[in-house]
Motif scaffolding. Sequence first.
Motif, PDB file in Angstrom:
ATOM      1  N   PRO A 162     -54.358  21.856  75.696  1.00 13.65           N
ATOM      2  CA  PRO A 162     -53.097  22.343  75.125  1.00 13.65           C
ATOM      3  C   PRO A 162     -53.319  23.459  74.109  1.00 13.65           C
ATOM      4  O   PRO A 162     -54.311  23.469  73.376  1.00 13.65           O
ATOM      5  CB  PRO A 162     -52.519  21.088  74.444  1.00 13.65           C
ATOM      6  N   ALA A 163     -52.414  24.400  74.096  1.00 12.09           N
ATOM      7  CA  ALA A 163     -52.539  25.548  73.200  1.00 12.09           C
ATOM      8  C   ALA A 163     -52.480  25.108  71.744  1.00 12.09           C
ATOM      9  O   ALA A 163     -51.568  24.386  71.338  1.00 12.09           O
ATOM     10  CB  ALA A 163     -51.439  26.557  73.486  1.00 12.09           C
ATOM     11  N   LYS A 164     -53.440  25.556  70.968  1.00 12.22           N
ATOM     12  CA  LYS A 164     -53.461  25.248  69.543  1.00 12.22           C
ATOM     13  C   LYS A 164     -52.234  25.824  68.848  1.00 12.22           C
ATOM     14  O   LYS A 164     -51.691  25.224  67.917  1.00 12.22           O
ATOM     15  CB  LYS A 164     -54.746  25.809  68.931  1.00 12.22           C
ATOM     16  N   ALA A 165     -51.765  26.978  69.309  1.00  8.84           N
ATOM     17  CA  ALA A 165     -50.600  27.615  68.698  1.00  8.84           C
ATOM     18  C   ALA A 165     -49.325  26.814  68.923  1.00  8.84           C
ATOM     19  O   ALA A 165     -48.397  26.862  68.118  1.00  8.84           O
ATOM     20  CB  ALA A 165     -50.424  29.028  69.248  1.00  8.84           C
ATOM     21  N   ALA A 166     -49.260  26.064  70.013  1.00  6.10           N
ATOM     22  CA  ALA A 166     -48.056  25.300  70.335  1.00  6.10           C
ATOM     23  C   ALA A 166     -48.056  23.915  69.700  1.00  6.10           C
ATOM     24  O   ALA A 166     -47.020  23.433  69.223  1.00  6.10           O
ATOM     25  CB  ALA A 166     -47.914  25.173  71.849  1.00  6.10           C
TER      26      ALA A 166
END
Length: 277
Positions: free
Chosen positions: A244-248
């Motif tokens: 999963p995207a760290k930014a999300a």
Amino acid sequence: MKVQITLRRDDADLSVHDCGTGQALLFQHGLGGNEAQVAQVLPKGLDWRRITTECRGHGSSTLGTRRPFSIAMFAADVLAAADEKGIDRFIAGGVSMGAAIALHLAKTYPERVMGLILVRPAWWFTRAPDNLAPIREIAALLRSHSPGDGQRIFARSATAGRLRMEAPDNLASLLGYFERPDARAFADVLCDIASDGTGVSQEDAAKLAIPTLVLGNRRDAIHPLAVARLTADALPNAHFLEVPAKAADAEAHFAAVRTVIQQFLTTEFKDRSVAQP
């Protein structure tokens, strides 16, 4: 139990963190990070002896006077720490810059590296990749302006505008470089490392048949998902996984990274023994 020692290299004092027992895992932080970043990425209660050397100018380690900084220099420091600890063979791993250091170690010391863990790699097989241009831009601002002025200029730049839309987590990290107490001195590290390469060609990578885990995520302009895929494709025994995207969702990102690393170590190395001197 965690043990911290100071290792003298040239005129730099390096902080070396040693915790856990069992086979050795040399795991390195990213550019501007420290040992705490590594602890955030790895599973709690890992049944491995984890050693992290804070690179020159990072964490509690001093800059020293040797220039330029390079991936090869940092890798040599990591290996010196392993030698100091009496470690012969090990798994090399890291986040971003730490992944570049690990890849350099595997190519340079193939008889010592038995596996790789590459989390969000930023370097592929070229020097000064375009995705690291924002870091070089920040280094130039720190050399020509006060940290506060440089931060304001960068925050209004086209680069920051693009990152604000595409990769806000990257932007927050980049703006943090201006807030370091040693920001002006650290500009040398930022410029030199972001202009460097791993010293590993695609042909070199094809010869590294050791078990390898490569993790990438989306919404990350500094660590493009494509770089992780290309790196995994070049390594003959690599397993690639998108997390999963760290930014999300940072919590989901770190949870997935820890889980996958635990599975990789358990599956690939549970029956392997590493002889130590």
